[in-house]
Design an enzyme around this catalytic site. Structure first.
Site, short mmCIF file in Angstrom:
data_model
loop_
_atom_site.label_atom_id
_atom_site.label_comp_id
_atom_site.label_asym_id
_atom_site.label_seq_id
_atom_site.Cartn_x
_atom_site.Cartn_y
_atom_site.Cartn_z
N GLN A 78 -4.81 -9.21 -0.81
CA GLN A 78 -4.73 -7.77 -1.09
C GLN A 78 -3.35 -7.25 -0.69
O GLN A 78 -3.13 -6.85 0.45
CB GLN A 78 -5.83 -7.01 -0.36
CG GLN A 78 -5.87 -5.57 -0.82
CD GLN A 78 -7.13 -4.85 -0.38
OE1 GLN A 78 -8.03 -5.41 0.21
NE2 GLN A 78 -7.17 -3.58 -0.69
N PHE A 79 -2.43 -7.23 -1.66
CA PHE A 79 -1.07 -6.79 -1.40
C PHE A 79 -1.01 -5.32 -0.99
O PHE A 79 -0.07 -4.90 -0.33
CB PHE A 79 -0.16 -7.05 -2.61
CG PHE A 79 -0.41 -6.15 -3.79
CD1 PHE A 79 0.33 -4.99 -3.94
CD2 PHE A 79 -1.37 -6.45 -4.74
CE1 PHE A 79 0.12 -4.14 -5.02
CE2 PHE A 79 -1.59 -5.63 -5.82
CZ PHE A 79 -0.85 -4.46 -5.96
N THR A 80 -2.00 -4.53 -1.35
CA THR A 80 -1.97 -3.09 -1.04
C THR A 80 -2.09 -2.81 0.46
O THR A 80 -1.85 -1.68 0.89
CB THR A 80 -3.09 -2.33 -1.79
OG1 THR A 80 -4.36 -2.86 -1.39
CG2 THR A 80 -2.91 -2.46 -3.30
#
Length: 150
Positions: A78-80
Site C-alpha cells: 500500500q504505497f498510500t
C-alpha cells in the site's frame, strides 16, 4: 518502511472479482515502502511484528503474539501509507518507492515474515486494484515505521 497492522477475526483480498487471499484469526499487514528501505528494515520489522503481543491470553489480556496463536497473515502492498498531505488537498506520493525498488523489497518482506512466522503467508498483488475486506478484532490497529526504531 511503514506498516499498519490490524488484528482480525477475518480478512480477505479480492482482485477482479477473484478472492486471492482469505484468513480467519490473524493479522492483516498493509506495507508501504520508500526508496531508502533496506533488508535491515525488513528484518527489524518482521521480528517486531511476529513478536508483538497483541492477542489475548487466557485472562483476556493482550499478552500473546501471532506465533503463540498460530494465526494467519495477509500482507498487502500500500504505497498510500507514505502520502504527504502538507500542501493542498491532493495527497502526494512522491516518497513511495517506484515498482523497480518496491517489488523486490515487498517480496523480501513476505519471505522474511514467512521465515520468522514459520509458515506461508497470503498476499495481495503488488500494484493491483484490490478490494480488502476485514473484521478488525478489538479493534487493534498498530502503526510501525522502521525509521522510528530508536
Amino acid at each position: 518502511m511503514k506498516v499498519v497492522i490490524q488484528r482480525v477475526t477475518k480478512a480477505s483480498v479480492t482482485i477482479d472479482g477473484n478472492k486471492v487471499a482469505n484468513i480467519n484469526n490473524g493479522l492483516l499487514i498493509l506495507l508501504g515502502i520508500v526508496n531508502e528501505d533496506t533488508q535491515e528494515d525488513i528484518n527489524w520489522l518482521s521480528r517486531k511484528i511476529v513478536g508483538l503481543r497483541i492477542f489475548n491470553d487466557e485472562a483476556g489480556v493482550m499478552n500473546t503474539s501471532i506465533l503463540n496463536t498460530k494465526g494467519d497473515v495477509i500482507v498487502v502492498s500500500q504505497f498510500t501509507l507514505h502520502a504527504s498531505t502538507k500542501k493542498g488537498n491532493r495527497p502526494s506520493y512522491i516518497k513511495a518507492a517506484k515498482p523497480d525498488v518496491a517489488i523486490p523489497l515487498y517480496k523480501n518482506f513476505i519471505q522474511q515474515i514467512e521465515h520468522d512466522l514459520g509458515k506461508k503467508v497470503q498476499t495481495g498483488e503488488f500494484g493491483a486494484d484490490m478490494k480488502v475486506e476485514l473484521l478488525n478484532d478489538g479493534p487493534v490497529t498498530i502503526i510501525i515505521d522502521s525509521k522510528n526504531k530508536e
